[in-house]
Design an enzyme around this catalytic site. Sequence first.
Site, PDB file in Angstrom:
ATOM      1  N   ASP A 263     -36.602  73.572 -11.825  1.00 51.57           N
ATOM      2  CA  ASP A 263     -35.836  73.734 -10.594  1.00 51.57           C
ATOM      3  C   ASP A 263     -34.367  73.908 -11.006  1.00 51.57           C
ATOM      4  OD1 ASP A 263     -35.000  73.966  -8.024  1.00 51.57           O
ATOM      5  OD2 ASP A 263     -35.983  72.170  -7.276  1.00 51.57           O
TER       6      ASP A 263
HETATM    7  C1  BGC Z   1     -34.516  73.959  -4.745  1.00 48.11           C
HETATM    8  C2  BGC Z   1     -35.681  74.895  -4.991  1.00 48.11           C
HETATM    9  C3  BGC Z   1     -35.194  76.325  -4.945  1.00 48.11           C
HETATM   10  C4  BGC Z   1     -34.091  76.518  -5.957  1.00 48.11           C
HETATM   11  C5  BGC Z   1     -33.587  77.943  -6.052  1.00 48.11           C
HETATM   12  C6  BGC Z   1     -33.326  74.284  -5.618  1.00 48.11           C
HETATM   13  O1  BGC Z   1     -32.204  73.563  -5.241  1.00 48.11           O
HETATM   14  O2  BGC Z   1     -34.938  72.636  -4.958  1.00 48.11           O
HETATM   15  O3  BGC Z   1     -36.686  74.657  -4.043  1.00 48.11           O
HETATM   16  O4  BGC Z   1     -36.272  77.188  -5.167  1.00 48.11           O
HETATM   17  O5  BGC Z   1     -33.018  75.666  -5.614  1.00 48.11           O
HETATM   18  O6  BGC Z   1     -32.908  78.324  -4.941  1.00 48.11           O
END
Ligand code: BGC
Length: 735
Positions: A263
Amino acid sequence: MTEQKLQELLQDMTLEEKVNQMLQVAGGFFTGDMVAMGPMAEKGFTEDNVSKAGSVLGALGAGKLKKIQREFMEKHPHKIPLLFMLDVINGLKTVFPIPLGQGATFEPELSERCAQVAAKEAAVSGLHVTFSPMVDLVRDARWGRVMESTGEDPYMNCLFSEAMVKGYQGEDLREPYRVAACVKHFAGYGAPTAGRDYNTVELSRHTLKEFYLPSYKAGIDAGAAMVMTSFNTIDGVPATGNRWLMRDILRDEMGFDGVLISDWAAIEEIIYHGYCADRKEAAVRAVNAGVDIDMMTGIYSEHLCNLVRDGKVPEELVDEAVYRILALKNKLGLFENPYKDADEEKEKEVILCKEHRELAREAARKSFVLLKNEEVLPLKKGEKVAYIGPYVDNRNMMGSWSIVGDAKDVTTLKEAVLEREEGKTAMFGAGCALLGGEVKLEGFMESVEEEPSAEECAAMMEEAVKLAGEADTVVLALGEHRLQSGEATSNATIQIPKIQMELFRRVCEVNEKVAVVLFSGRPLDIREISRKAKAVLEVWMPGTEGARAIVDVLSGDYNPSGKLPMSFPYCVGQVPVHYNEYSTGRPHVEGKDKDRFRSKYLDIPNEPLYPFGYGLSYTRFAVSPAEIDKERMSGGEKLHVSVNVKNVGDVAGTETLQLYIHDIAASVVRPVKELKGFRKVTLEPGQEERVSFEIDGSMLRFLTENDRWESEPGEFEAFVGTDSSTVNCVKFWLD
Ligand code: BGC
C-alpha cells in the site's frame, strides 16, 4: 510474448533495471508536476529511477498516458512498457453507489456489471490496473473505510469479491476494455482497534483465517492479477513485512502467483511501526516477504541493488518479483500493444454514456434500504411536498473515493424532482449547512465546499421550517458529508452533524409526516431519527444517478428492495456489532433481562437498531414456517429447507430470503448464525412462491480445531427469514 521470451528478457536486464521495475511512482513525474529532486529526492527517487520505473499511479487520460508511454519506451533500454494504475473504486466518471451500498443490493451480478463498466471507462482512459476491490471484512462503523467494503458478512463478501474481479478482468486481460483487479488490503485491515484508521489489528489467527481471509481468497480464485498489502500489523508484525502472511498464507496456502504491491508508502511505514531500524532493513523485510512493487517510496530503488551486491538479498528474490511484474504486463498484452485500449475517441463515446448512466441508476435504486415507513412513502400523487435539507441541492453524493468523478455530472435531488411532472409543485430549501462548522475537514487533497455563515444558516432554517409547515409531507435529505467517510476518516460518534439534527427537530415540530433520506458512508447512530421520523430511507453515497434513483423510489416507481450489509448499531457503545457473533457462556436470553449475570448491557439492548439483512418494502411479505425434507444427512448428501413467501400487500415487490445456519456444538465455537445463501424473489400482490435452499456438506464446513476446513457430525439449525434476526428455524443432523 512467450514465457521463454519473458525469461530471456529478464536475464538480459541489468540489476538496476530490474529493481526499477519494482518501483511505482506518481504520474506527476511524467507530466511535469513533480521532479525527482527536492523532497522527492529525499524519498529516494532519482531521475534515472523514474525514467526506468515499472509503473505509475494517479495519471489518467488516453492522450496523456499514450504520450507518457511513447516517450518512456523510447528511452527505456528494453522498451518495457509502463503499467498505469489508479483507484477506480465505484466507477470512474460514471459513479455507482459506494461498495457498501452495492453490498445492500444483495446482487453480486449487478456489481460485476458495474465493475465491467468501470473497467471500460478506465481502459479507454489508458489505465491497466485498478486498486479494487477492497474486500476487507468490517464490523466497526467508526472506521471510515467501511464505505469501501461490502459489509460484515464473510459469505457475502466472497461473492462480491469474486464478482468484482470478474467484472474488471473478464476471462482474459487482453480482451478489449478489461483492467487488472487488485484485491486489497491483505490482510485484516478492516479490523483496526477502536475503529481508528491505521491502528493496530488484534485478531486471533482463527478469526483472521476463518472470517477475514476468505474474501481475499475468493478474489484470488476468481483470477485477481494483483493483491495489495495492508498498513496494519498481524500478530505484531506489519503485514507489509510479514513473511508468514505473505509467503505461507498468500502464496503457499492461497496459491496467489500474481503481483503483490505495497500500500502507499507501507514499506517505509514498517519503520514507524518499530519493526525495522532503517530503510535498508525495511527493504530486506519487504522483499523477503515477497512484496513485488514498492508503491511511492524509494526504499527498493535506494537499497536493493546494494543489498544484492553485498549478498544480503539473493538476486533470485528480485528476479522472482520482476518476473511477476513482467508477466502481468504480458497478460495485458502490453508488449504487443503498450497503449492497450487508450483511445481519445472512445473516451468521448463511452464515458458517461446513456447505458452507463442507466446502470448507475439501477444500482443506486437497488442499494437503497427502507429502514422505516409508517405509510408516508411512496409519496401520494397530488400532495404538497417540501424537500428540505443540505442534500436537496447538492451534487456531492459520489463518495470520497470518486477521485475522478465530477460533481458537475451529477443531478441534484431538486433537479431530479423538477424533471417530473408532479415535481412542479414541490417546494425546496436547504435548511442548514451540511457540517455547520462542527466537523473540520482539514488536510484533504480536494477542497471542501465553503459553507454558509451562521447568520445565513439561521435564515435558511427559518425559511425551511416555514415550508415544512405548509407541506403535506416533508422529505428531509440529511446525512454525512461525503468526506466524513473514507480513508482516514474515523469517527467516534457516528452521528450526523448537530446542525442537521437541529433542523430535523425543528421540522418535526411543525410537520408530522417527515421522511428522512439519509446519505452516509457507514451505519450511523440514528436512534432519534428513527424514533421521530415516519420514514427513513438509507441511500448511502449513491453516485452519478443517485438523485434520479431516489426520486424513483420516493415516487413509488421503484419499490425499495435493499438489505443492510452491515448492522446499524443501537449506539456507538455497541460497536463492533455484527450479527454473526459467538454465543457466550452466559448468553443474553429474551425475557431474562432481570438476570444479572448475563452478557448484556445495563443501559442499552444487545441488538443493533437495525440488523444485518434488514430492509423494508412498500409491500409486505408473509413467510411460512421453514420446512425440511429430511432430518438427517451424511456428508455426501443434500437436504432442502423451504418456505412459502407471499406478497400480502398491494403492490409488486422484491424480497430477499436469507438462509442462515448454526452449528450447535463444535470443536471451535460457532457463530449464532451464518449466512449461507439468499434468494431475491419478485412477487405481484397476492402471488406466492416456494423458495427452497439446498444444504450440502460443504456449507457446514468451518475451520476446526485441526486448523482445517471440515464439517463435524452433530445437530444444526437452519433459519430462513427476511433478515438476520429471524427465528424461523428447523433442525437437522449431520451423521
Ligand atoms: C490506500 C489504498 C489505495 C492507495 C493508492 C492508500 O492510501 O490505502 O487503498 O489504493 O492509497 O491510492
